[in-house]
Design a protein around this motif. Structure first.
Motif, mmCIF file in Angstrom:
data_model
loop_
_atom_site.group_PDB
_atom_site.id
_atom_site.type_symbol
_atom_site.label_atom_id
_atom_site.label_comp_id
_atom_site.label_asym_id
_atom_site.label_seq_id
_atom_site.Cartn_x
_atom_site.Cartn_y
_atom_site.Cartn_z
ATOM 1 N N LEU A 27 -9.523 63.256 19.417
ATOM 2 C CA LEU A 27 -8.257 64.179 19.047
ATOM 3 C C LEU A 27 -8.560 64.815 17.767
ATOM 4 N N GLY A 28 -7.922 66.047 17.721
ATOM 5 C CA GLY A 28 -7.863 66.875 16.561
ATOM 6 C C GLY A 28 -8.047 68.454 16.971
ATOM 7 N N THR A 29 -7.989 69.198 15.731
ATOM 8 C CA THR A 29 -8.093 70.644 15.869
ATOM 9 C C THR A 29 -9.505 71.171 15.865
ATOM 10 N N MET A 30 -9.875 71.654 17.080
ATOM 11 C CA MET A 30 -11.013 72.192 17.007
ATOM 12 C C MET A 30 -11.342 73.193 15.819
ATOM 13 N N GLY A 31 -12.433 73.208 15.409
ATOM 14 C CA GLY A 31 -12.892 73.883 14.271
ATOM 15 C C GLY A 31 -12.809 73.129 12.986
ATOM 16 N N TYR A 32 -12.124 72.207 12.855
ATOM 17 C CA TYR A 32 -12.149 71.322 11.561
ATOM 18 C C TYR A 32 -12.886 70.021 11.936
ATOM 19 N N VAL A 54 -15.010 73.157 5.774
ATOM 20 C CA VAL A 54 -14.254 74.282 6.720
ATOM 21 C C VAL A 54 -12.895 74.881 5.711
ATOM 22 N N ILE A 55 -12.154 73.709 5.135
ATOM 23 C CA ILE A 55 -11.088 74.379 4.441
ATOM 24 C C ILE A 55 -11.368 75.182 3.309
ATOM 25 N N ILE A 56 -12.354 74.803 2.392
ATOM 26 C CA ILE A 56 -12.880 75.562 1.498
ATOM 27 C C ILE A 56 -13.227 76.944 1.892
ATOM 28 N N ILE A 57 -13.869 77.095 3.107
ATOM 29 C CA ILE A 57 -14.549 78.146 3.358
ATOM 30 C C ILE A 57 -13.199 79.201 3.879
ATOM 31 N N GLU A 58 -12.322 78.624 4.345
ATOM 32 C CA GLU A 58 -11.124 79.108 4.952
ATOM 33 C C GLU A 58 -10.315 79.766 3.902
ATOM 34 N N ILE A 59 -10.198 79.046 2.746
ATOM 35 C CA ILE A 59 -9.521 79.357 1.425
ATOM 36 C C ILE A 59 -10.222 80.613 0.920
ATOM 37 N N LEU A 60 -11.665 80.544 0.746
ATOM 38 C CA LEU A 60 -12.195 81.745 0.234
ATOM 39 C C LEU A 60 -12.212 83.069 0.989
ATOM 40 N N THR A 61 -12.677 82.913 2.292
ATOM 41 C CA THR A 61 -12.784 84.034 3.216
ATOM 42 C C THR A 61 -11.437 84.225 4.087
ATOM 43 N N GLY A 62 -10.543 83.490 4.341
ATOM 44 C CA GLY A 62 -9.670 83.506 5.317
ATOM 45 C C GLY A 62 -10.004 83.149 6.755
ATOM 46 N N GLN A 63 -11.081 82.742 6.901
ATOM 47 C CA GLN A 63 -12.070 82.463 8.066
ATOM 48 C C GLN A 63 -12.653 81.454 8.330
ATOM 49 N N THR A 98 -21.092 74.926 -1.947
ATOM 50 C CA THR A 98 -20.652 73.461 -1.819
ATOM 51 C C THR A 98 -20.075 73.318 -0.455
ATOM 52 N N ALA A 99 -19.231 74.337 -0.038
ATOM 53 C CA ALA A 99 -18.437 74.186 1.540
ATOM 54 C C ALA A 99 -19.620 74.430 2.497
ATOM 55 N N LEU A 100 -20.694 75.186 2.230
ATOM 56 C CA LEU A 100 -21.765 75.202 3.404
ATOM 57 C C LEU A 100 -22.638 73.917 3.488
ATOM 58 N N GLU A 101 -22.743 73.325 2.213
ATOM 59 C CA GLU A 101 -23.396 72.055 2.204
ATOM 60 C C GLU A 101 -22.315 70.924 2.768
ATOM 61 N N CYS A 102 -21.266 71.016 2.532
ATOM 62 C CA CYS A 102 -20.382 70.041 3.239
ATOM 63 C C CYS A 102 -20.323 70.304 4.842
#
Length: 564
Positions: A27-32, A54-63, A98-102
């Motif tokens: 269960l969960g949201t695809m992409g996260y 994923v959330i850090i990348i989405e905050i920095l890029t919007g995607q 750091t987000a890419l490493e995560c």
């Protein structure tokens, strides 16, 4: 209790000695979701770090998708103040790395804990950039070399309707997702499960550096959601929009038909609802791009020459596709090879009878205007409309008497044609034309040949039929090339003394014409020739009989007699 990033109601409480758990209910949201949780049901602390990335990348890029680190820094540098730009860009770089490493696929390569990330971010807040003046001078130099944006492109992927399932599935529903490519930017929407009318409602924005660029939006049917459907994701069609065909500051919203050309023929798979708008920042920069070289401008070959194996275009294409596949495989969810090849329009550069017919029609359509002008001139000469013929006579005599007005008249005519075509301009961006592509007229055997592998995998008898057909097409092309060479050799034979009677006649005639033109004003010569062609047919020889000049030219010798 340590907070975890997850969907509401899906958190797990671990004991002190427990580090992981396995569940059968995904269960969960695809992409996260982390890959190990989505595919194997593994719940661990590293899965939370993946979601954090994923959330850090989405905050920095919007995607959610992968982007190059330099592209992210460049997008932020234009919004930051000049005094703190270098420091903040360095902090953003650390956050993105750091987000890419995560978000690494291997859980062992991710940070050990959230405290490690927090310590790293706190350390960045206290770092002072060394050599401030040197870095600022370098940044200012780089900014001068960087190509400025001329506008903004907004693409809204709204929805789709009437999607046809591309895989054998009960109910005939699809698991669609969209992939958008603009330049080096790649984004992917989420996959919607078992629906023929998906609603994405996602918006993407990019800086535009050149109007001679194309944004591509493609729809795919996901085949990796469950183990029962394996293989490659099925393509459902794509839309290509060239920015030069868009009006400035106008929102284009329409349904684009999705079509796929398969071995069995053209198949319509549905319609894609898009909204596209190009907003101009600077008209001066936008108009200046038309006088600049096409992107990309590569000068490195002067210092690093291309080796001989790289000259092969097929090798270059395969190498570029492989590098792009490797880079996009790190996205989450990853973009696989079949998706990248379809988006890049990878062409094997093999023979296709359908494309040959389409290119021939494209060339023929270019001469339709000349054919229309020739027919109009013939009607003028035949006096089918006396008023038009008289006006043409008057205009011709006026231009002969005042030749300095010829160029202005031509330019005025161009302006009039442009104004005449303005009400008939395209109201929407052009889309794939099935008639121009000969997609709806192609025969099954032609499509089988087009989609055949290299080397061929078809039976010998079908290969023989294809070879015979190719020989007939090549024979017609060979005959046309031979006729073209024959006409050129006939013109060359006028002065090569291949015919000992025609060459002296042509030399004497050229001498007489030269003397006449020397003593006769050019205006008189042009006027006499023009009035002769504009005479009614009853005052001229019958058009049914060929002219003496054509008869003489057709009798000139060529090198056909020397051919085996």
């Amino acid at each position: 209790m340590a907070p975890k990033i997850t969907d509401f109601g899906l958190s797990r409480c671990f004991d002190e000695n427990q580090s992981r758990d396995i569940t059968k209910t995904i269960l969960g949201t695809m992409g996260y979701l982390a890959p190990e949780h989505r595919e194997g049901g593994v719940i661990a602390h590293s899965a939370d770090l993946y979601s954090l990335g994923v959330i850090i990348i989405e905050i920095l890029t919007g995607q959610k998708g992968y982007q190059a680190t330099d592209d992210v820094i460049e997008s932020w540098s234009d919004r930051l103040e000049g005094s703190q730009r270098d420091t903040l860009c360095k902090q953003i770089r650390v956050c993105y790395e750091t987000a890419l490493e995560c978000r690494d696929f291997d859980p062992k390569k991710r940070p050990t804990s959230a405290l490690t990330i927090v310590d790293r971010l706190h350390e960045m807040e206290t770092i002072q950039v060394k050599n401030t003046f040197k870095l600022r001078a370098f940044s200012s130099s780089v900014k001068k070399l960087r190509k400025g944006a001329i506008g903004i492109l907004e693409v809204d992927i709204l929805s789709a309707r009437g999607l046809v399932s591309m895989k054998d599935k009960e109910g005939g529903l699809t698991d669609p997702y969209c992939v958008v490519k603009y330049g080096e930017k790649w984004v992917r929407t989420g996959t919607l499960f078992a629906t023929a009318v998906p609603q994405w409602n996602e918006q993407y924005t990019w800086n535009v550096l050149d109007l001679n660029t194309v944004v591509t939006v493609a729809v795919f049917d996901d085949c990796h959601l469950s183990s029962s459907h394996g293989g490659d994701d099925h393509q459902m069609g794509k839309v290509r929009i060239r920015l030069a065909t868009l009006e400035t500051n106008r929102m284009y919203t329409q349904h684009y038909p999705l079509m796929v050309l398969t071995r069995t023929g053209l198949k319509k798979t549905g319609e894609l609802h898009l909204a596209v708008r190009f907003t101009c920042r600077s008209w001066a920069k936008m108009l200046a791009t038309y006088g600049k070289p096409l992107p990309p401008t590569i000068h490195i070959h002067h210092t690093d020459p291309i080796t001989m194996p790289q000259v092969d275009p097929l090798w270059l294409q395969a190498e570029a596709v492989q590098r792009m596949v490797t880079r996009l495989a790190r996205a989450e969810p990853p973009l696989r090879r079949e998706v990248v090849e379809y988006m890049l329009d990878v062409d094997p550069q093999m023979f296709s009878l359908r494309r040959s017919q389409s290119n021939f029609q494209r060339i023929a359509s270019l001469y339709s205007g000349a054919t229309a002008v020739a027919k109009w001139f013939d009607d003028i000469c035949e006096w089918k409309n006396p008023l038009s013929t008289i006006l043409v006579h008057v205009l011709f005599l006026y231009l002969v008497c005042y030749p300095q007005l010829i160029l202005p008249m031509v330019l005025v005519l161009v302006v009039m044609i442009g104004v005449w075509n303005y009400p008939r301009r395209p109201r929407n961006p052009p889309h794939i034309d099935t008639v121009l592509s000969y997609a709806d007229q192609a025969q099954p055997d032609e499509l089988e040949e087009e989609f055949d592998t290299f080397s061929t995998s078809t039976p010998d008898d079908i290969v023989k039929l294809r070879y015979d057909r190719l020989r007939s097409v090549a024979g017609r092309l060979q005959r046309e090339l031979g006729d073209l060479a024959m006409h050129a050799e006939r013109a060359q034979s006028l002065l090569s003394w291949r015919d000992h009677r025609v060459t002296p006649i042509f030399i004497m005639l050229s001498l007489v014409v030269a003397v006449v033109l020397y003593w006769t004003p050019l205006k008189v010569v042009v006027m006499v020739m023009g009035l002769y062609f504009l005479l009614p047919s009853r005052f001229r020889p019958s058009r049914r009989r060929t002219s003496m000049v054509f008869n003489l030219y057709s009798r000139l010798p060529s090198k056909d007699d020397s051919m085996l």
